[in-house]
Enzyme design. Sequence first.
Site, PDB file in Angstrom:
ATOM      1  N   ALA A 105       0.849  -1.199   0.000  1.00 36.55           N
ATOM      2  CA  ALA A 105       0.000   0.000   0.000  1.00 36.55           C
ATOM      3  C   ALA A 105       0.881   1.245   0.000  1.00 36.55           C
ATOM      4  CB  ALA A 105      -0.944  -0.012   1.197  1.00 36.55           C
ATOM      5  N   ASN A 106       0.296   2.399   0.202  1.00 39.01           N
ATOM      6  CA  ASN A 106       1.052   3.649   0.287  1.00 39.01           C
ATOM      7  C   ASN A 106       0.406   4.546   1.340  1.00 39.01           C
ATOM      8  OD1 ASN A 106      -0.993   5.432  -1.014  1.00 39.01           O
ATOM      9  ND2 ASN A 106      -0.633   4.022  -2.716  1.00 39.01           N
ATOM     10  N   ARG A 107       0.973   5.727   1.536  1.00 38.30           N
ATOM     11  CA  ARG A 107       0.580   6.576   2.662  1.00 38.30           C
ATOM     12  C   ARG A 107      -0.659   7.440   2.413  1.00 38.30           C
ATOM     13  NH1 ARG A 107       4.398   6.174   6.392  1.00 38.30           N
ATOM     14  NH2 ARG A 107       6.532   5.695   5.733  1.00 38.30           N
ATOM     15  N   SER A 108      -1.337   7.248   1.304  1.00 34.87           N
ATOM     16  CA  SER A 108      -2.513   8.082   1.043  1.00 34.87           C
ATOM     17  C   SER A 108      -3.582   7.885   2.127  1.00 34.87           C
ATOM     18  CB  SER A 108      -3.100   7.725  -0.322  1.00 34.87           C
ATOM     19  OG  SER A 108      -4.356   8.350  -0.483  1.00 34.87           O
ATOM     20  N   ALA A 131      -4.263   7.435  -4.990  1.00 36.10           N
ATOM     21  CA  ALA A 131      -2.852   7.042  -5.130  1.00 36.10           C
ATOM     22  C   ALA A 131      -2.842   5.549  -5.433  1.00 36.10           C
ATOM     23  CB  ALA A 131      -2.101   7.362  -3.843  1.00 36.10           C
TER      24      ALA A 131
END
Length: 221
Positions: free
Chosen positions: A29-32, A95
């Site tokens: 995943a990512n930090r969005s 994102a």
Amino acid sequence: PAHRPLYGKHILITAGPTHEPIDPVRYIANRSSGKQGYAIAAAAAALGARVTLVSGPVNLPTPPGVDRIDVETAVEMGNAVKDALPADVGVMVAAVADWRTQNTAQEKIKKRGSAPPVLMLTENPDILATVSAHPKRPKLLIGFAAETENVLDNARDKRKRKGVDWIIANDVSGPSGESVMGGSSNTVHIVTEKGIEDLPEMPKEEVGRAIVERIALALGT
Ligand code: C5P
């Protein structure tokens, strides 16, 4: 009426990260946080639009008057977006993970022996580019660009490469940028065919209202 200038318009928005499963308990995943996309959805609904919000996994309440469709992966997000067309305006804020695992393990991957597992990745579909090439392409299509360097040059390139009308660029580099993903304020630059408009740093809610006001102007409502 003047206070609901987007009445009768359908605005399709993506927000949040995507989760790409590795096995039943792990994902990429990512930090969005989804805050900017949700703020745009809230502002569009407040101006009377019918809003479809295709959302990755986030911890945010659904803004009043917004139709929310929850998805996990980029592939699911792409399918939900296509299903939601036609729309007058598309704002792709999510994102989206650039890659997913080639194969999702059906059982939890075990820590055994000495060699850590190798993840084989494959590219995800570019939802924004797909919508841009779609027969039901929204008349006004807007992408986001989170960049850490050459923010405006990259944004101008991206506008052309992805075939979108506007790119909204934000600088996510450095000490202040670290707080953009997940943080509550944002500094954006709106890149259009006509040029670039720089907005000052503002809470994401205000950035959402500013963007939606410009959408209403562009639609001539
Ligand atoms: O190329 P880049 O990922 O920087 O482009 C960002 C823009 O493209 C954002 O609007 C994002 O929502 C969209 N995008 C997408 N699908 C992808 C990757 C990015 O819709 N797979």
